[in-house]
Design a protein around this motif. Structure first.
Motif, short mmCIF file in Angstrom:
data_model
loop_
_atom_site.label_atom_id
_atom_site.label_comp_id
_atom_site.label_asym_id
_atom_site.label_seq_id
_atom_site.Cartn_x
_atom_site.Cartn_y
_atom_site.Cartn_z
N THR A 51 -41.00 63.80 -25.38
CA THR A 51 -42.17 63.66 -24.56
C THR A 51 -42.06 61.89 -24.07
OG1 THR A 51 -43.43 65.30 -25.26
CG2 THR A 51 -44.50 63.37 -24.31
N HIS A 56 -44.05 61.81 -13.15
CA HIS A 56 -42.93 62.48 -13.28
C HIS A 56 -41.56 62.27 -13.26
CE1 HIS A 56 -40.48 65.77 -11.69
NE2 HIS A 56 -40.81 66.54 -12.62
N VAL A 60 -39.36 61.97 -16.51
CA VAL A 60 -38.22 63.16 -16.61
C VAL A 60 -36.96 62.42 -16.59
CG1 VAL A 60 -37.17 65.07 -15.49
CG2 VAL A 60 -39.70 64.73 -15.74
N GLN A 89 -39.21 70.97 -18.42
CA GLN A 89 -40.05 69.91 -18.28
C GLN A 89 -41.64 70.34 -18.19
OE1 GLN A 89 -39.10 67.72 -14.74
NE2 GLN A 89 -36.83 68.35 -15.05
N HIS A 90 -42.34 69.73 -19.17
CA HIS A 90 -43.91 70.10 -18.94
C HIS A 90 -44.70 68.95 -19.06
CE1 HIS A 90 -43.67 74.54 -20.50
NE2 HIS A 90 -42.59 74.03 -20.48
N ALA A 91 -45.93 69.03 -18.88
CA ALA A 91 -46.87 67.76 -19.01
C ALA A 91 -47.26 67.64 -20.29
CB ALA A 91 -48.14 68.03 -18.41
N GLU A 92 -47.43 66.21 -20.79
CA GLU A 92 -47.56 65.93 -22.03
C GLU A 92 -48.66 66.86 -22.72
OE1 GLU A 92 -48.68 62.16 -24.87
OE2 GLU A 92 -48.67 61.95 -22.55
N GLN A 104 -41.16 72.01 -15.23
CA GLN A 104 -41.93 70.93 -14.85
C GLN A 104 -43.62 71.85 -14.97
OE1 GLN A 104 -40.81 69.49 -11.28
NE2 GLN A 104 -38.57 70.06 -11.64
N LYS A 105 -44.29 70.45 -15.43
CA LYS A 105 -45.75 70.90 -15.13
C LYS A 105 -46.42 69.63 -15.14
CE LYS A 105 -47.94 74.52 -17.55
NZ LYS A 105 -48.28 75.20 -18.66
N TRP A 111 -44.65 63.50 -19.69
CA TRP A 111 -43.94 64.77 -19.42
C TRP A 111 -43.08 65.15 -20.75
CZ3 TRP A 111 -44.00 68.22 -15.23
CH2 TRP A 111 -44.91 67.75 -14.12
N THR A 112 -42.94 66.34 -20.90
CA THR A 112 -42.12 66.94 -21.99
C THR A 112 -40.89 67.57 -21.47
OG1 THR A 112 -44.08 67.04 -23.69
CG2 THR A 112 -41.79 68.28 -24.31
N TYR A 182 -45.47 76.80 -15.30
CA TYR A 182 -44.80 75.72 -15.62
C TYR A 182 -43.72 75.74 -14.50
CZ TYR A 182 -42.66 78.33 -19.09
OH TYR A 182 -42.22 79.50 -19.84
#
Length: 207
Positions: A51, A56, A60, A89-92, A104-105, A111-112, A182
């Motif tokens: 993370t 973004h 990332v 990719q995901h939001a934290e 991605q989120k 972002w994770t 996501y």
């Protein structure tokens, strides 16, 4: 400084220019289709995730670079592992889900990003990252809905795919949405846009 990608990996990336993927991917079985949406059952898999705070693109890029260093030798065994897809990719703060591209989120402070490592390894068998912020996660089996779309994954395309995915799932009361939507990207930035594979995904539970 960005991580230098080994020459062998650069050679393997040439087919990717045309959307041909040679990397190992997470294993799944399609159990149902709803319009353009696939309901997939994913098998357990090993991920490396990190993370990074920030907007973004910058977050990332940094996370991708640090994870690439891990698989290219900055680990306890000093070994190079092959590049794989997906990169997730995901939001934290959001739970990582099992998929097979760059996920991605939006939302949160960062972002994770996660690299898929293997369908067959457990965390105890993988080399430990030199970077203490990188986590090795063994994801269990899960059910995921996936909607595929082509081209560059812009914000507008991600939102359109999210709406289409949720609209399709609303037609089938059998499934309950368990997580936020996501996104996944399977291809490198240099891949021709018409050949790029992207997906909107969401984890499901039976009602």
């Amino acid at each position: 400084m960005l991580t230098k990608i080994p020459f062998t990996e650069l050679l393997k990336s040439v087919p990717g220019f045309f959307g041909i993927r040679l990397e190992e991917q997470p294993k799944y079985e399609v159990v149902e289709t709803i319009d353009d949406v696939e309901i997939r059952h994913y098998k357990p898999a090993l991920l490396a995730r990190l993370t990074v705070e920030g907007e973004h693109d910058k977050a990332v890029d940094e996370a991708f670079d640090r994870l690439a260093r891990y698989i290219f030798g900055e680990n306890s065994k000093q070994i190079r592992m092959s590049m794989t897809v997906p990169v997730e990719q995901h939001a934290e703060g959001e739970r990582m889900a099992m998929t097979s591209p760059v996920l991605q989120k939006p939302g949160g402070r960062g972002w994770t990003v996660a690299f898929f490592l293997s369908n067959d390894l457990f965390t105890s068998e993988a080399p430990r990252p030199d970077d203490p912020a990188i986590e090795l996660i063994h994801e269990p089996a899960r059910t995921v809905a996936a909607l595929r779309y082509r081209g560059n994954s812009s914000e507008n395309k991600r939102e359109d795919s999210r709406q289409r995915l949720l609209a399709a799932l609303a037609k089938n009361p059998r499934w309950r949405i368990a997580e936020d939507v996501y996104w996944a990207q399977y291809d490198a930035p240099f891949t021709l846009p018409f050949a790029k594979r992207n997906e909107a995904l969401v984890e499901l539970e039976p009602r």
